[in-house]
Design a protein around this motif. Structure first.
Motif, PDB file in Angstrom:
ATOM      1  N   ILE A   1      28.241  28.442 -14.839  1.00 10.95           N
ATOM      2  CA  ILE A   1      26.865  28.796 -14.932  1.00 10.95           C
ATOM      3  C   ILE A   1      26.269  29.512 -13.654  1.00 10.95           C
ATOM      4  O   ILE A   1      26.430  29.124 -12.507  1.00 10.95           O
TER       5      ILE A   1
ATOM      6  N   LYS B   1      30.887  27.010 -27.683  1.00 13.19           N
ATOM      7  CA  LYS B   1      30.861  27.760 -26.473  1.00 13.19           C
ATOM      8  C   LYS B   1      30.742  26.785 -25.257  1.00 13.19           C
ATOM      9  O   LYS B   1      29.757  26.380 -24.801  1.00 13.19           O
TER      10      LYS B   1
ATOM     11  N   PRO C   1      27.352  21.264 -18.969  1.00 14.65           N
ATOM     12  CA  PRO C   1      27.217  20.435 -20.412  1.00 14.65           C
ATOM     13  C   PRO C   1      28.540  19.973 -20.783  1.00 14.65           C
ATOM     14  O   PRO C   1      29.647  20.433 -20.270  1.00 14.65           O
TER      15      PRO C   1
ATOM     16  N   GLN D   1      24.879  30.573 -18.817  1.00 15.80           N
ATOM     17  CA  GLN D   1      26.197  29.915 -19.170  1.00 15.80           C
ATOM     18  C   GLN D   1      26.964  30.951 -19.659  1.00 15.80           C
ATOM     19  O   GLN D   1      26.857  31.664 -20.728  1.00 15.80           O
TER      20      GLN D   1
ATOM     21  N   ASN E   1      25.093  17.091 -10.197  1.00 13.59           N
ATOM     22  CA  ASN E   1      24.643  17.498 -11.530  1.00 13.59           C
ATOM     23  C   ASN E   1      26.055  17.670 -12.218  1.00 13.59           C
ATOM     24  O   ASN E   1      26.952  17.438 -11.854  1.00 13.59           O
ATOM     25  N   ARG E   2      25.730  17.787 -13.583  1.00  8.40           N
ATOM     26  CA  ARG E   2      27.114  18.031 -14.696  1.00  8.40           C
ATOM     27  C   ARG E   2      26.981  19.276 -15.496  1.00  8.40           C
ATOM     28  O   ARG E   2      25.509  19.549 -15.947  1.00  8.40           O
TER      29      ARG E   2
END
Lengths: 778, 267
Positions: free
Chosen positions: A746, A741, A707, A762, A704-705
């Motif tokens: 996370i 932001k 944002p 986050q 996953n990544r």
């Protein structure tokens, strides 16, 4: 085994040497000298030396300002240029060996902002690729966090060099991890280049003269890390007059004093810096707050003495320390210390030698002051290093560099000491010792006006030394054997050959193609199982289980200068397979772990990418745009079911835009924008509950990544009214102008307002941050 | 010990974060989903009781935390050279209770769960008991804020490896955090273990109950992995699923533990 290998290599070097000398050393004479600043007497590193006449030749001054060229007799035009200085042109008649020093005048820096690049088309004609050079003037106007100039942060704006995260001085070069960068301060390795948990780098820009970073095709004199070399050189000190320079900012203040011991012969420089975030705590009415500490300081010092025309001695050192503490509860401090003693010696007009004795140490202490469970943990890594480098101007088409070095490493992973009344036992984890030896030879060869080569070979060895128990483990981490080796005994020696080559082919006056190949070997490895780097991350060395890490990097580049060299465009591609990469097993407990190697697994990696760079170099407005598209993956039989997974440092897209504008006589405005893909992380794909605690079930590693990350910073510098004696400037900055932001972490957890639900939270570190700094010099 | 470090590091970054107009926000990540996996939670002790085994399925992240019970499983416990004990499901709750019995320290126990046509087996050896000597209240100051904390005191037996799991109840409500310890740094010592309790902090009048369970090494490793990935007080490690002592891919763990309890009221 080692002595034999060394002997062979020395024989090879001598043979090579003699054979080339025979071919080329005919009726040639040598021109040599030092390139210096006229104002401070400071030697200029990497100044361009262009010689035209019966033969045409381009070279540059070395790390000590020294240049040498071999020329047939005749009339020559010598052109010396260096960023931020006026070019000097001189006619010279060569009929015998000649020494010619050059003093360059600094330009009135108000005329234009000079970003980089020494000579207008040097980027095209030099064989070396994958290199970026930053002069300290370059970074002066680039906006940074808290207005604290930082070379490591500015470097991260270049393509192929990526930030390890916001508020983190760690960086990734072409898919390498943060520990795969060789960071040298006056030739001494710096093991932890960050302050305050990564918010600042250890390099105080006041004390720094020059920074060169190699992303690929590393010259053979460098070795020991896989991904990059960051060669940082300190100021020598003003040889003409004593000057003071400093800055007062919101977070820290700096002061530098430099001047001559003996005018034009010897000088010194001392530069210090301290942050005072905790000074505010001391003002607090709350006594318990007053007892807390949170600061760092560092000190750079350097002195040099010109013994005679042929010998110059340099002594330089760095000492820095971070301190965190909660009164009566906890203390934590860490820091680097380095020292370098160097002798420059001119054997002949063509043979330049540098001998260095270097020490480097990184250590940390943790103190727990809780009554009843007091303890203190200390850990260190220490290096002693002897290094000999030669450069030899063999002929106008060949310049040889060769030398050798030996580094003795001692790693003391940890020792716990405690009073008898404490519930914590004393513990000492065995120290490890290792000896790294290397010899290299490298030749810069101008095959023709179009084709230039730098090629060389490095032979390196690493010997694991006795004095402790060495164990072997099977694939499941179970102990197979344990043998005590006596002090001084060679437990195991790894030998590697590292070929390096970089070549350029000039297509026409404005275009060139370059290619390079480099093998790099890494014998020390930084182990971290967290997603952020920490001062307590553990260094380990090769052993019976851990083999040297290897990387082969292939790169190709296209370089094009436009509009009379005012614009520079480059495209570089690279492919880098890596062997013997290391990871921890899942669930490893690192605290005081005596058998860390039982918890290591070994695998491989690969990285590839394309870097595009477009730069406007001169004029009132200048700056650059960099874009990188890349991929970095790893594969371990025992991690992620043996499937390839994205490395932590994998960020496919990375863009940086830097603009600097000279507005009027006294104002310089600048701005940077960065955008990058989020970090590769592992998110939960399910959850369950155990004894009232919600536990997450995770999917494939790093699938996953987070944002995307982007940010715009601006800054404005106002130069004080020009006054011969006293100069000052104000720097105003705004970090993260549009208050993005960006994700710092996370966290997955139960919703505190409704514990029957979970949520992803986050956390961002920095919103908009204004800063102001006042700088002065007299 | 570096757990301390992690705690403080978190405190310090939090502090910096506060100073620097930080922010936290809830984000929607559109997380992937996996087919439900079986989770078996089985602890029994050296107290005579109807011991409980809970079997459930994993859920999607977006779902609520209520357990999805796995019903109709066959749960059998076998004592080394001893009796076999069956667990009976209470209705369709996924909670399986034993008849009254107590475990014996030093014995090896094998649990076999047959559910949905698959067999899951786990082995745990009940460690020798370590009694909780006392609890006392201490106060610590973090950046000007004084917190009331509880210290659990016990004598660690010398020369053997011990692993502990402290279950913490505040006003009879179990706190979710995992308080696990090993004696790697204090073998044979009089241990004064500070239990960091927050969210919400303890206040005067709170009744705190601590159950000190001894656990075997495999259970410790399992719980340690969970505490690591849940970022209990520090920068999280690259998460990976912990290795259960159950075979066949089941999540959860089986622990034969001794237990000792004490409580105090916060002043």
């Amino acid at each position: 085994m080692i002595p034999q290998v060394c002997k062979n290599l020395i024989a090879l070097i001598i043979f090579y040497f003699i054979s080339i000398s025979f071919t080329y050393a005919q009726k040639n004479y040598t021109l040599n000298g030092i390139v210096k600043s006229a104002i401070s007497g400071e030697n200029l590193i990497g100044a361009s030396v262009k010689i035209s006449g019966p033969t045409t030749l381009a070279t540059s001054s070395n790390a000590y300002g020294f240049y040498a060229a071999t020329l047939p007799n005749g009339n020559y035009k010598i052109e010396i240029s260096y960023i931020g200085y006026s070019t000097v042109i001189k006619q010279i008649v060569i009929t015998s060996n000649k020494t010619e020093d050059f003093n360059l005048e600094e330009f009135n820096n108000l005329n234009e902002v000079v970003i980089t690049s020494v000579r207008r088309n040097e980027n095209l004609i030099k064989a070396q690729m994958g290199v970026e050079k930053l002069n300290i003037k370059d970074i002066q106007n680039v906006p940074v966090l808290f207005g604290e100039k930082d070379i490591l942060k500015t470097l991260q704006l270049l393509p192929g060099i990526k930030s390890a995260g916001e508020g983190n001085s760690g960086f990734y070069v072409r898919g390498g991890a943060t520990d795969q960068n060789l960071i040298l301060l006056d030739e001494a390795p710096v093991y932890n280049a960050s302050h305050l948990l990564g918010f600042f780098s250890t390099f105080n820009s006041d004390a720094i003269k020059d920074v060169t970073v190699y992303k690929g095709g590393m010259p053979a004199q460098y070795g020991g890390r896989l991904s990059s070399v960051l060669d940082v050189r300190m100021n020598d000190g003003n040889k003409k007059q004593t000057t003071f320079e400093g800055g007062i900012g919101l977070i820290s203040s700096r002061l530098k004093i430099e001047g001559p011991f003996v005018k034009d012969k010897s000088s010194f420089m001392i530069s210090g810096r301290r942050t005072y975030a905790d000074a505010f705590l001391a003002l607090s009415p709350d006594t318990s707050l007053r007892g807390n500490t949170l600061y760092f300081y560092d000190l750079n010092a350097k002195a040099n003495y010109q013994l005679d025309e042929k010998n110059t001695l340099y002594l330089s050192g760095y000492f820095g320390r971070d301190k965190l503490g909660l009164s009566n509860t906890f203390g934590f401090n860490w820091g680097n210390a380095t020292g370098t003693l160097r002798l420059n010696h001119l054997f002949s007009s063509r043979l330049f030698s540098n001998t260095s004795i270097i020490m480097s140490k990184y250590d940390y202490q943790i103190e727990n002051l809780l009554s009843g469970s007091e303890f203190k943990v200390s850990s260190s890594i220490k290096d002693f290093n002897l290094k000999q480098d030669f450069s030899f101007a063999l002929a106008n088409t060949h310049e040889l560099k060769f030398g050798f070095e030996g580094i003795h490493h001692t790693i003391s992973p940890g020792q716990i000491s405690s009073p008898v009344t404490s519930s914590v036992n004393e513990l000492k984890i065995e120290s490890r010792k290792g000896l790294e030896l290397a010899a290299y030879i490298s030749d810069s060869y101008n095959l023709s006006d179009q084709i230039k080569l730098v090629y060389g070979l490095r032979l390196s060895s690493f010997s694991v030394l006795g004095g402790s128990n060495y164990k072997t483990y099977n694939i499941d981490g179970e102990e197979l054997s344990s043998v005590f080796y006596k002090k001084g005994e060679f437990v195991k020696t790894y030998v590697n050959l590292e070929p390096r080559i970089s070549a350029s082919f000039q297509l026409d006056d404005t275009k060139s193609l370059k290619g390079s190949y480099a093998r790099n070997v890494q014998n020390l490895h930084l182990m971290s199982n967290s997603t952020a780097t920490s001062p307590t991350d553990l260094y380990i060395m090769n052993s019976l289980n851990t083999k040297p890490e290897l990387a082969d990097q292939f790169s190709l580049g296209y370089f094009n200068n436009l509009k009379n060299n005012n614009y520079e465009f480059s495209a570089e591609v690279y492919y880098k397979p890596m062997q013997n990469q290391i990871e921890y097993r899942n669930g490893t407990d690192l605290r005081g772990n005596q058998n860390v190697e039982a918890d290591l697994v070994y695998g491989k990696g690969r990285a590839y990418g394309l870097e595009l760079f477009f730069k406007k170099k001169y004029g009132r407005f200048n700056g650059w745009i960099g874009y990188t598209i890349s991929k970095t993956e790893r594969q371990f039989d025992l991690v992620n079911e043996g499937k390839w997974f994205k490395a932590r440092q994998d960020k496919p897209h990375d863009i940086s835009v830097v603009g600097i504008y000279k507005a009027g006589k006294r104002w310089i405005l600048s701005s940077t924008f960065i955008y990058s893909s989020g970090s590769a992380v592992t998110f939960p794909i399910g959850k369950y509950s155990l004894d009232g605690q919600t536990v997450f079930y995770y999917g494939d590693r790093n699938a996953n990544r987070t944002p995307n990350f982007h940010r715009l910073d601006v800054s404005a510098t106002l130069e004080g009214k020009s006054n011969k004696k006293f100069k000052s400037s104000w720097n105003f900055g705004i970090y993260n102008l549009y208050n993005r932001k960006n994700p710092f972490s996370i966290e997955f957890k139960n919703n505190p307002d409704n514990t029957s639900q979970t949520q992803a939270v986050q956390r961002s570190l920095f919103g908009v941050i204004p800063s102001v700094t006042w700088n002065f010099k007299f | 010990m570096s757990l301390f470090l992690k705690k403080y590091k978190l405190q310090i970054s939090c502090c910096l974060v506060l100073l620097l107009s930080s922010c936290e926000k809830i984000i929607d990540l559109n997380l992937d989903q996996t087919a439900p996996k079986i989770v078996i939670e089985a602890i029994f002790t050296d107290l005579t009781a109807n011991h409980l085994v809970t079997i459930s399925f994993t859920k999607n992240f977006e779902a609520d935390n209520k357990k999805v019970p796995v019903s109709g499983a066959l749960v059998v416990l076998k004592e080394e050279n001893g009796p076999t004990i069956s667990f009976i499901e209470q209705g369709k709750s996924g909670n399986y209770y034993s008849t009254k019995f107590k475990g014996i320290a030093g014995k090896k126990y094998t649990m076999t769960v047959t559910a949905n046509g698959k067999i899951y087996t786990a082995i745990s050896k009940m460690p020798f008991p370590v009694p909780l000597k006392s609890l006392n209240q201490i106060e610590l100051t973090f950046f000007g804020e004084t917190k009331k904390l509880v210290q659990a005191n016990y004598n660690d037996p010398i020369g053997i490896e011990n692993f502990y799991y402290n279950k913490l109840y505040v006003n009879d409500v179990k706190r979710g955090s995992l308080y696990i310890e090993s004696d790697r740094f204090n073998d044979g010592k009089e241990v004064k273990n500070t239990i960091f309790i927050s969210d919400p902090d303890l206040k005067t009048g709170d009744k705190v109950k601590v159950q000190l369970l001894t656990i075997d090494e495999n259970v410790y490793k399992y719980l340690f992995s969970i505490s690591q990935i849940s970022g209990n007080g520090g920068p999280p490690t690259t998460p990976a699923n912990p290795t259960s002592n159950f075979t066949n891919g089941a999540l959860g763990y089986f622990s034969a533990s001794t237990i000792s309890t004490d409580s105090l009221t916060i002043k």
